[in-house]
Structure formats: structure tokens, C-alpha cells
Design an enzyme around this catalytic site. Structure first.
Site, short mmCIF file in Angstrom:
data_model
loop_
_atom_site.label_atom_id
_atom_site.label_comp_id
_atom_site.label_asym_id
_atom_site.label_seq_id
_atom_site.Cartn_x
_atom_site.Cartn_y
_atom_site.Cartn_z
N ASP A 36 34.35 32.22 40.65
CA ASP A 36 35.73 32.71 40.70
C ASP A 36 36.66 31.74 41.42
OD1 ASP A 36 35.25 34.99 39.27
OD2 ASP A 36 35.12 36.33 41.00
N LYS A 57 40.72 33.64 38.06
CA LYS A 57 42.13 33.75 37.69
C LYS A 57 42.98 33.28 38.85
CE LYS A 57 42.65 38.57 39.15
NZ LYS A 57 43.11 39.91 38.80
N MET A 170 44.96 42.04 48.45
CA MET A 170 45.74 41.81 47.22
C MET A 170 47.03 42.65 47.22
SD MET A 170 42.47 41.87 44.61
CE MET A 170 41.80 43.35 45.39
#
Length: 258
Positions: A36, A57, A170
């Protein structure tokens, strides 16, 4: 060829030294590594003989969607053997590790997990902020700032009503909304820390209160990846610095007398 196997490995919060020894051993035995965006690529040196595929991502840009990652795991495991899915933090803390293991198991693939040091606890600790402290808090919440519908979790509103330490991952895009929930509970003066790139060389931290942290974040240009820490435990960091400064000053005063 070895039997088809998936090992989901937690890489830890960022610092390469904070991966577990068991995680390193899994990488050394890998035929394929899917990693990741929050994983330090230095860790891939432990898997020099493996095929290495970036599936992370960055700022909403996906190299692979989750369905494609699931299919890639199954395809590579059957074709090549041992697939290591390397994820930041702990793969069972907002990491989709459980989803990927369930999918792979449906295709007869052996599955295993190597827990990682979760950024939720370790990143505040790296800045001398404990998530619990006797006399300050008895519990802590770890909440995702953005749900799969891209909305703020309703649990944040519940957490704002408690006396617990609140750790939000996040959540920077929802910072104003989060702080408003705490203001609604009359908690404008509760301490807040935002830690960006925790445990890394480019780590940044902003300290303020519910009322002031949005301005602090703008001044210091704080953004994701970051952890928001809300609670009285944030004050421990400053108290520790004060104790250390007092001790140094006492040593200097004694040295001058001598």
C-alpha cells in the site's frame, strides 16, 4: 511451487524499524508482495526475490480498486504461491485485511495474518501522548474519519459526549465538522493534537484546542496522512517537556555553583 497462501502483514505506523520480526520473515518467504501507499518501500528489500506490486491509493487516486486487488491476490496465489499483502499499521484496524482474507479463503487459499503496530496508538506515543493516563482518561475510541459513503462516522458524535481520548484516522478533510461536534458539547478548551506522517522523518505535529486547532492546521499546513488526538492526554506531552526543562535548569544551576 509452494501451496497457494495469503499472509496479510501489518507494516506498522511508518518507521521501518517498527515492523515485527514475524512480518519480516513473511516478506522473506514471499513470492509476491502487494503493498500500500503508506508502506515504506525500504521494507521491500526483505522480499528481493518476490514480484512487488503497488496497489495503494494516494489522494483518492487508485492504482487498483478493491475488487481488482482481491482478484489479483487469488490469481497470484494460485500462479506463484505465497502472496504477502503488506499494509500500513495493523491490517485489522481500518485496513480491509479481514475482507481480503475472506475473499481468498473462498478460493481454497490458505490465509494467515501478522498483526502490526497500529498507528492509532503508536503515532501519539511517538510524540509522548499516551492514549490513556490515570486520572485523565479511562478509555479511548479509535474512529475512522470517513466512512465508505465518504461521510463522517456517527460514532464521532457519540465519542464527543464521553470523557474518553478520541483518536480519528483519515479525518483531516472533516476536521471542521469534527471540531463542531465537540464544540456542541461545550468542549472548546479540550486539547487536540494533529500528527502527520507519524514516526517518519518528515513527521509534523500541531497542538491546540478544539477551538483553535483548525487555525493551527492551516498555519502548519497539516494534511493526511494524519491522526487527530482529542483529549486531556495531549497535555502530557507539554508536561513532560516542562519536567525535562526543569531538570536541565537544576543541573545547570548546580554546575554553576560548583
Amino acid at each position: 511451487m509452494s501451496r497457494a497462501k495469503l499472509t496479510v502483514v501489518g507494516a506498522g505506523p511508518g518507521d521501518v524499524d517498527l515492523i515485527t520480526l514475524k512480518g519480516i520473515k513473511a516478506l522473506q518467504s514471499a513470492d509476491v508482495v502487494l503493498y500500500d501507499a503508506l508502506v515504506d518501500t525500504q521494507l521491500l528489500e526483505y522480499a528481493r526475490n518476490a514480484e512487488r506490486i503497488f496497489v495503494g491509493k494516494r489522494k483518492g487516486c487508485y492504482s487498483y480498486h478493491q475488487d481488482q486487488i482481491n482478484e489479483l491476490i487469488v490469481q497470484r496465489a494460485h500462479a506463484q504461491g505465497h502472496v504477502v499483502r503488506l499494509k500500513g499499521g495493523d491490517p485489522f484496524v481500518f485496513g480491509r485485511g479481514a475482507e481480503e482474507m475472506e475473499y481468498a479463503a473462498q478460493f481454497g487459499i490458505e490465509v494467515a495474518v501478522v498483526p502490526g503496530i497500529s498507528s492509532a496508538v503508536s503515532v501519539p506515543a511517538s510524540q509522548h501522548i499516551p492514549v490513556t493516563k490515570r486520572g485523565a482518561t479511562e478509555s479511548f475510541w479509535v474512529i475512522t474519519g470517513t466512512t465508505k459513503e465518504h461521510k463522517l462516522s456517527k460514532d464521532v458524535e457519540l465519542a464527543a459526549k464521553s470523557n474518553a481520548t478520541v483518536l480519528i484516522l483519515m479525518g483531516m478533510s472533516k476536521l471542521a465538522e469534527i471540531m463542531q461536534l465537540f464544540k456542541n458539547e461545550g468542549k472548546e478548551n479540550i486539547p487536540v493534537a494533529i500528527i502527520q506522517n507519524g514516526t517518519m522523518e518528515n513527521e509534523k505535529i500541531g497542538i491546540g484546542t478544539v477551538a483553535s486547532i483548525e487555525n493551527k492546521a492551516k498555519e502548519q499546513q497539516l494534511s493526511n496522512p494524519a491522526i487527530i488526538v482529542i483529549g486531556e492526554v495531549v497535555n502530557h506531552r507539554q508536561r513532560l517537556l516542562e519536567i525535562q526543562n526543569e531538570h536541565r535548569n537544576q543541573e545547570l544551576a548546580l554546575a554553576e555553583k560548583e
